[in-house]
Scaffold this active site. Structure first.
Site, mmCIF file in Angstrom:
data_model
loop_
_atom_site.group_PDB
_atom_site.id
_atom_site.type_symbol
_atom_site.label_atom_id
_atom_site.label_comp_id
_atom_site.label_asym_id
_atom_site.label_seq_id
_atom_site.Cartn_x
_atom_site.Cartn_y
_atom_site.Cartn_z
ATOM 1 C CD GLU A 150 -2.989 -1.093 2.281
ATOM 2 O OE1 GLU A 150 -2.899 -0.217 3.162
ATOM 3 O OE2 GLU A 150 -3.891 -1.945 2.257
ATOM 4 C CD GLU B 291 -3.171 -5.988 4.398
ATOM 5 O OE1 GLU B 291 -1.981 -5.830 4.065
ATOM 6 O OE2 GLU B 291 -3.802 -5.166 5.070
HETATM 7 C C1 GAL Z 1 -4.015 -2.506 5.553
HETATM 8 C C2 GAL Z 1 -2.526 -2.450 5.803
HETATM 9 C C3 GAL Z 1 -2.140 -3.269 7.021
HETATM 10 C C4 GAL Z 1 -3.068 -2.944 8.156
HETATM 11 C C5 GAL Z 1 -4.478 -3.244 7.747
HETATM 12 C C6 GAL Z 1 -5.511 -3.048 8.833
HETATM 13 O O1 GAL Z 1 -4.462 -1.488 4.749
HETATM 14 O O2 GAL Z 1 -1.827 -2.933 4.711
HETATM 15 O O3 GAL Z 1 -0.813 -2.991 7.379
HETATM 16 O O4 GAL Z 1 -2.911 -1.611 8.482
HETATM 17 O O5 GAL Z 1 -4.808 -2.387 6.684
HETATM 18 O O6 GAL Z 1 -6.791 -3.316 8.349
#
Ligand code: GAL
Length: 824
Positions: free
Chosen positions: A425, A517
Site C-alpha cells: 500500500e 491482504e
Molecule cells: C491494511 C494495511 C495493514 C493494516 C491493515 C488493517 O491497509 O496494509 O498494514 O494496516 O490495513 O486493516
C-alpha cells in the site's frame, strides 16, 4: 576493566576441534557460524540523548533483546498507540571477547540478523558503519581491527529508536534478532554466497544448479577446487564434478555448477522435504571452507486460469499475514515461539505466510521451509513517501537498493518463498512515480532472482470506476493504480476489494491473481455481544454498519465486526474458494499483533484483526477455516453458554465431514440444520436456558462427532496445561502454559477475569504473560496477569541447567494450582 570471555574462547576452541593445530583453517559449515548472543551489556536512555560517556548502569543480558516490551504501556508514548504505546529510546550494547592467537589469519565478521533501528557499530573504537533499516540483516568485517591473545576486543552498538513515531505497528527496539560471528579461512564462500535453483524438476529427476561466489582475501592468488554435493539426512546422494579455479588476490569469482538428482523427493506443503547442498573449497588437498545451503526441490507456476500449481497440482494458497512480534515476548526472536505460531496456523489449515511488511527473521523462513508454507517475502511498507514522521521514507534514497538486494541475497535459497512483494500500500501506487519505482525495484529483484514472481499489495489494483462496484475505500482508490499497470509486477496483488476478484481475468487478462491482504475482521476472543464497554466498540462513525445491518454482517450475537475496507471472514473465503483462477489469499492477520488497534483508541494497545489472539488462543473463526481447510473432523459451536435467562441467542456451528448438525438444549432437540449453497456455518436462534448445549453432526444419518458447551458455575479452580512438558535445557526453549479458570466441575468460566499470580521454582523462569485482552496494561514481563474470558497464558523458559520446573498459579477466591515440566 577488560574481562576475558571464557565461554567464547570455549566455543571457538570447540569449533576448531577437528584441526587442533590451526584453528579455523578449515571452516566446516556448522562451525563457521558461531552464536554471539550471550553476555552483552546494555544501557538505555529513553529520552534518546546520547549519554554513553556518562553511562554507568550497564545491565548484563543475552540477545535477542527487545527493550520496549519491558517498558510500561503509556498513552502518551511517542510511538503512539499504533506503535503499541510502548516507548523506544536510544540504547547502547557492548560486548567484550577474546580470541585465541591461533585465530589470527582467519577472516572474522559479525552478522546481525536485524537491529531496530538506526544501528551503528564499532569494534575496538573503529567505526564499522550504520544501518537504518530495522528489519534487514547485515554484517561487518572485523578482521583488520581484532586483538588476539589476552588483549580483549570490544564491540559497541548504538541503537537509535528515539525518533517517534516511525512505524504503523509495534516494532520493538534493540538487537532483537540473533547475532553471529562468521569465522572462515581467507578463501571462502561469500556472505549469502550461494544461489541454488532447480530449473528442471520431474518426479524422476531434478537438475540442480548452483552459483557460488568465492572470495579470496589472501594477498596472493590462489588455486582452489570447488565441489558441490547434495545430502539427505547426512547421506551423500549426488555431486557435481569438481572444478579447479584460480582467484586473484583480493578478488572474488562466481562459478556455476549443475548436476542431476535421480528420483528426488519433492518439496510440497504436505511433505516439505529438505536436502542439504554442500559447497566445499579445497586448496592443496585440504578443505578450507565448507558451506551448507538447505535446498527444497519443487516446480511451480501461477496459471491464468488454474491459479497456483505446485509440482503439477493445483494448490489454493490459504495464507495469513503475520507481523514480526511474538505477542508478550515482543519482537525478540525466539525460534520456539515462532514455531508455535506456525504450528497453530498449520493446525487451522493455513499453508501460506506473508511477512508483513518487511524482511522476516531468518528463523521464520527456515521453519516455513521445514513445515511447508507458501511464503510471500515482503520488503517495504514505505517507499519514498512516508506514512509516519520518522519512518524509512527518510532513508529511501540512500538505502532502498542495498536493503532490497540484501534481502533477496539472504532469502533466495528458501524453497518456501514463491513471491517477492516489493511494497505494501505504498502512497506512490497511484502516480507515475509509483510505476517508475516499481519498475526499478522489480529490476533489482530480477537481477538476482528470476525464479519467483514479483508482486505488491495494492489497494485496490483496479480503478473503482472500472470495477463496476461500490467499494468503501480511501478517496485515492478512485484513481487508476499506476503500479498495477506499470509492467513491474508479475502477479497482481489485491489488498481487500474482494468485490472485484471475480472480474480479475477481465481487468488483468495477462497477469495472474493473488490477494495479498484480505478480511481485516475485528474480534476479541470470547466476546459475542454488542459490548457495553465503549473501549471495545466500533467508533460511532461506523457503528451503523452493524447496528443497521449490512450485507456481510448476519451475526447478531456477533463474534466479528466488519471493517469498511475488509469483510467478515466467510465473505472473502467464499469468493476465493469459488474461482480456480484466484490463486489464493493472505488474511489480515493470523495472530493479533502489538500496536495498530484500529479502529479503537486508548486504552487499546494491540490489534483486533487476528484469527488467533495475542496469547495464541484461537477466536471462533479459526474453526470456520479449520472446518474448510483440514482433514480433521470439526464441529465447533459458539458462543459460550453463560447468558441471562430468556435472552435470545444465536448459536452457530462450523462443521465438516457431515451433512447436518442437530442441537440439543438440556437433552431437548432444538432442531437439525444443514449448510445450503456456499454456507460455511449453520445457525439457530432461541431463548437461553442454563445447562448443556450439545451438538451432533451426522453423515447419512450416522453420528460423526458431538460436542457440548455447558453453563459454568462460580469460578473455583485454575487448570494449567503445558503445550510441551519436556523442553530443552538450553536457556532458550519455552513451554507455553495455558491457564483456564473453571468452575468446581472443570467447566471454563467464560467471563472470569481474575488477576492471577505466578511463581516458578526450579531451573526455569517466567518470560511472558498475556491474556489476549488488547486493553490490558499490565506488563507482559510481570508475574501476574488478569485473565480474559477465562483464559491466560504464561511462558516459561528453560535455564541451561537441566531439571524440573514447577509453575504455581494462584488468584483470590480460586484454588491454587501448579504444574511441573522437565527441562533436559
Ligand atoms: C491494511 C494495511 C495493514 C493494516 C491493515 C488493517 O491497509 O496494509 O498494514 O494496516 O490495513 O486493516
Amino acid at each position: 576493566m577488560i574481562k576475558r570471555n571464557s565461554l567464547f574462547i570455549l566455543i571457538l576452541l570447540l569449533s576448531a576441534k577437528y584441526i587442533a593445530a590451526q584453528s579455523f583453517i578449515t571452516s566446516k559449515s556448522n562451525d563457521r557460524k558461531i552464536p554471539f548472543n550471550e553476555n552483552w551489556k546494555f544501557h538505555l536512555n529513553e529520552e534518546g540523548t546520547d549519554t554513553l560517556s556518562k553511562a554507568s548502569d550497564w545491565q548484563t543480558l543475552n540477545l535477542p533483546h527487545d527493550w520496549s516490551i519491558e517498558r510500561n504501556f503509556d498513552e502518551n508514548s511517542k510511538a503512539g498507540i499504533g506503535g503499541g504505546a510502548l516507548s523506544g529510546g536510544l540504547g547502547w550494547y557492548k560486548k567484550e571477547f577474546t580470541l585465541s592467537k591461533k585465530d589470527s589469519g582467519k577472516k572474522i565478521s559479525i552478522l546481525f540478523d536485524g537491529v531496530y533501528m538506526n544501528s551503528e557499530v564499532w569494534i575496538n573504537g573503529h567505526y564499522l558503519g550504520k544501518r537504518p533499516n530495522g528489519y534487514i540483516g547485515f554484517s561487518y568485517d572485523l578482521t583488520p581491527h581484532l586483538n588476539y591473545g589476552s588483549k580483549a576486543n570490544e564491540i559497541l552498538v548504538k541503537v537509535d529508536n528515539s525518533q517517534q513515531p516511525n512505524s504503523r505497528w509495534y516494532s520493538g527496539s534493540g538487537i532483537y534478532r540473533n547475532v553471529w560471528l562468521i569465522a572462515t579461512n581467507q578463501l571462502h564462500v561469500a556472505q549469502w554466497g550461494t544461489f541454488v535453483t532447480t530449473p528442471l524438476v520431474t518426479e524422476e529427476s531434478a537438475t540442480i544448479t548452483v552459483q557460488v561466489d568465492i572470495v579470496n582475501e589472501y594477498k596472493d592468488n590462489k588455486d582452489a577446487s570447488i565441489t558441490h554435493y547434495i545430502t539427505d539426512n547426512g547421506k551423500k546422494l549426488a555431486s557435481a564434478q569438481s572444478q579447479t579455479i584460480s582467484i586473484e588476490a583480493n578478488k572474488n569469482k562466481k562459478i556455476t555448477q549443475s548436476f542431476t538428482l535421480k528420483n528426488p523427493t519433492l518439496w510440497s506443503v504436505k511433505q516439505p522435504h529438505m536436502y542439504s547442498l554442500i559447497t566445499e573449497i579445497t586448496v592443496e588437498g585440504k578443505v578450507v571452507d565448507q558451506y551448507e545451503t538447505p535446498v527444497g526441490i519443487r516446480s511451480f507456476k501461477f496459471d491464468l486460469d488454474k491459479g497456483f500449481i505446485l509440482n503439477g497440482k493445483s494448490v489454493k494458497i490459504k495464507g495469513v499475514c503475520l507481523h514480526h512480534d511474538l505477542g508478550p515476548l515482543g519482537a525478540a526472536v525466539n525460534t520456539r515461539a515462532i514455531e508455535r505460531q506456525l504450528e497453530i496456523m498449520k493446525e487451522m489449515g493455513v499453508n501460506g505466510i506473508r511477512t508483513a511488511h518487511n524482511p522476516p527473521a531468518p528463523e521464520l523462513l527456515d521453519l516455513c521451509d521445514e513445515m511447508g508454507f507458501i511464503v510471500m517475502d515482503e520488503s517495504f511498507d514505505i517507499w519514498e513517501s512516508s506514512k509516519t514522521t520518522f519512518d524509512y521514507g527518510t532513508e529511501w534514497d540512500e538505502w532502498h537498493k542495498k536493503d532490497l538486494e540484501d534481502q533477496i541475497l539472504r532469502d533466495r535459497n528458501h524453497p518456501s518463498i514463491f513471491m517477492w512483494s516489493i511494497g505494501n500500500e505504498v502512497h506512490e501506487q497511484w502516480s507515475e512515480r509509483g510505476a517508475e519505482i516499481g519498475r526499478e525495484l522489480s529490476a533489482i529483484v530480477k537481477n538476482m532472482d528470476t525464479t519467483r514472481l514479483v508482486t505488491a499489495g495494492m489497494n485496490p489494483p483496479i480503478h473503482v470506476k472500472d470495477a463496476g462496484v461500490t467499494i468503501q475505500f480511501e478517496e485515492t482508490a478512485a484513481e487508476p493504480n499506476a503500479l498495477a499497470g506499470s509492467g513491474a509486477l508479475d502477479i497482481i496483488g489485491y489488498n481487500y476489494a474482494h468485490q472485484t476478484y471475480k472480474d480479475h481475468q477481465k481487468n488483468f487478462p495477462n497477469t495472474p491473481f493473488i490477494a495479498t491482504e484480505t478480511s481485516s475482521a475485528l474480534a476479541t476472543r470470547g466476546y459475542y455481544e454488542f459490548p457495553s464497554d465503549t473501549t471495545k466498540i466500533w467508533p460511532l462513525r461506523w457503528d451503523k454498519l452493524f447496528t443497521e445491518g449490512n450485507a456481510d454482517n448476519t451475526v447478531s450475537a456477533f463474534d466479528q465486526v466488519r471493517t469498511p475496507w475488509g469483510s467478515l471472514h466467510e465473505t472473502t473465503w467464499k469468493i476465493i474458494k469459488k474461482y480456480d483462477f484466484l490463486s489464493g489469499f493472505y488474511i489480515w492477520t493470523g495472530f493479533d499483533y502489538l500496536g495498530e488497534p484500529t479502529p479503537y483508541t486508548w486504552p487499546s494497545r494491540s490489534s483486533y484483526f487476528g484469527i488467533v489472539d495475542l496469547a495464541g488462543f484461537p477466536k471462533d473463526s479459526y474453526y470456520m477455516y479449520k472446518s474448510e481447510w483440514t482433514q480433521d473432523t470439526v464441529l465447533h459451536i459458539l458462543p459460550h453458554w453463560n447468558w441471562e435467562k430468556g435472552q435470545t441467542v444465536d448459536v452457530w456451528a462450523y462443521y465438516n465431514h457431515a451433512d447436518e448438525v442437530e442441537l440439543f438444549l438440556n437433552g431437548k432437540a432444538i432442531g437439525k440444520k444443514r449448510k445450503e449453497g456456499d454456507d460455511l456455518h449453520v445457525m439457530w436462534r432461541f431463548p437461553f436456558e442454563a445447562g448443556t448445549l450439545m451438538a451432533k453432526s451426522y453423515k447419512n444419518g450416522k453420528l460423526v462427532k458431538e460436542t457440548e458447551v455447558k453453563t459454568a458455575g462460580k469460578p473455583a479452580k485454575l487448570q494449567l496445561q503445558a503445550d510441551r512438558k519436556i523442553i530443552k535445557a538450553d536457556g532458550k526453549d519455552l513451554s507455553f502454559i495455558t491457564v483456564n479458570i473453571t468452575d468446581k466441575d472443570g467447566v471454563l468460566a467464560p467471563r472470569a477475569d481474575h488477576n492471577i499470580q505466578f511463581s516458578v521454582e526450579g531451573n526455569g523462569k517466567i518470560v511472558g504473560v498475556a491474556s489476549g485482552d488488547p486493553t490490558n496494561h499490565q506488563s507482559f514481563k510481570g508475574k501476574e496477569h488478569k485473565a480474559l474470558n477465562g483464559k491466560c497464558l504464561v511462558i516459561v523458559q528453560s535455564e541451561k541447567e537441566p531439571g524440573a520446573i514447577t509453575l504455581k498459579a494462584s488468584a483470590n477466591g480460586l484454588e491454587t494450582s501448579s504444574i511441573s515440566i522437565i527441562s533436559e
